[in-house]
Write a protein that holds these residues in place. Structure first.
Motif, short mmCIF file in Angstrom:
data_model
loop_
_atom_site.label_atom_id
_atom_site.label_comp_id
_atom_site.label_asym_id
_atom_site.label_seq_id
_atom_site.Cartn_x
_atom_site.Cartn_y
_atom_site.Cartn_z
N PHE A 111 40.53 46.91 41.53
CA PHE A 111 41.50 48.01 41.60
C PHE A 111 42.91 47.48 41.39
O PHE A 111 43.17 46.29 41.52
CB PHE A 111 41.41 48.78 42.93
N SER A 112 43.82 48.39 41.08
CA SER A 112 45.25 48.11 40.99
C SER A 112 45.96 49.38 41.45
O SER A 112 45.90 50.40 40.77
CB SER A 112 45.64 47.77 39.55
N GLU A 113 46.61 49.33 42.63
CA GLU A 113 47.15 50.55 43.22
C GLU A 113 48.62 50.48 43.57
O GLU A 113 49.18 51.46 44.06
CB GLU A 113 46.33 50.94 44.46
N ARG A 130 36.95 49.55 48.27
CA ARG A 130 36.80 49.87 46.85
C ARG A 130 35.54 49.19 46.33
O ARG A 130 35.25 48.05 46.70
CB ARG A 130 38.00 49.39 46.01
N MET A 136 33.18 48.35 42.73
CA MET A 136 33.17 48.26 41.28
C MET A 136 31.73 47.97 40.85
O MET A 136 31.19 46.90 41.14
CB MET A 136 34.09 47.13 40.81
N ARG A 145 46.55 44.69 44.25
CA ARG A 145 45.47 44.64 43.26
C ARG A 145 44.55 43.46 43.55
O ARG A 145 44.95 42.48 44.17
CB ARG A 145 46.02 44.54 41.84
#
Length: 118
Positions: free
Chosen positions: A21-23, A39, A41, A98
């Motif tokens: 993720f990248s938030e 999260r 994936m 991230r």
């Protein structure tokens, strides 16, 4: 601890590196939230293994805020011969911008001389 013996002509290795993720730029809960957060994936192997492979997951990038504690867990979950999920968890006031994860699967692959008699 678990030891596994692999037959060399059937041993297969799959590997990759994925952004979980990248938030930080979107204001997502990993960056702005508190408490337990997770999260997942999904990873699909190009070629399925004959059985559940051994999976190694490691962080290839963790971008975390310097003013909070770095609390995290990175694991493989729901492992099948076809794939698995990379899972990142954090909790309390940790702020995570991230995460990237490098992974490797090692196991028994189908062999061209395999055949099934019913």
């Amino acid at each position: 601890m678990r030891n596994t013996t692999l037959r060399s002509q059937r041993t297969g290795v799959a590997q990759g590196d994925v952004e979980v993720f990248s938030e930080f730029d979107s204001g997502g809960s990993m960056w702005t939230g508190t408490g337990v957060r997770e999260r997942r994936m999904p990873i699909r192997f190009e070629r399925p293994f004959n059985a559940i492979p051994a999976i190694q997951v490691t962080a290839s990038l963790m971008d975390m805020h310097q003013e909070t504690a770095h609390r995290s867990e990175l694991v493989a979950d729901r492992i099948t011969p076809e794939g698995f999920e990379v899972v990142f968890r954090t909790w309390a006031d940790s702020r995570v911008a991230r995460v990237r994860a490098a992974w490797m699967a090692i196991g028994d692959l189908p062999f061209e001389d395999d055949w099934d008699v019913e």
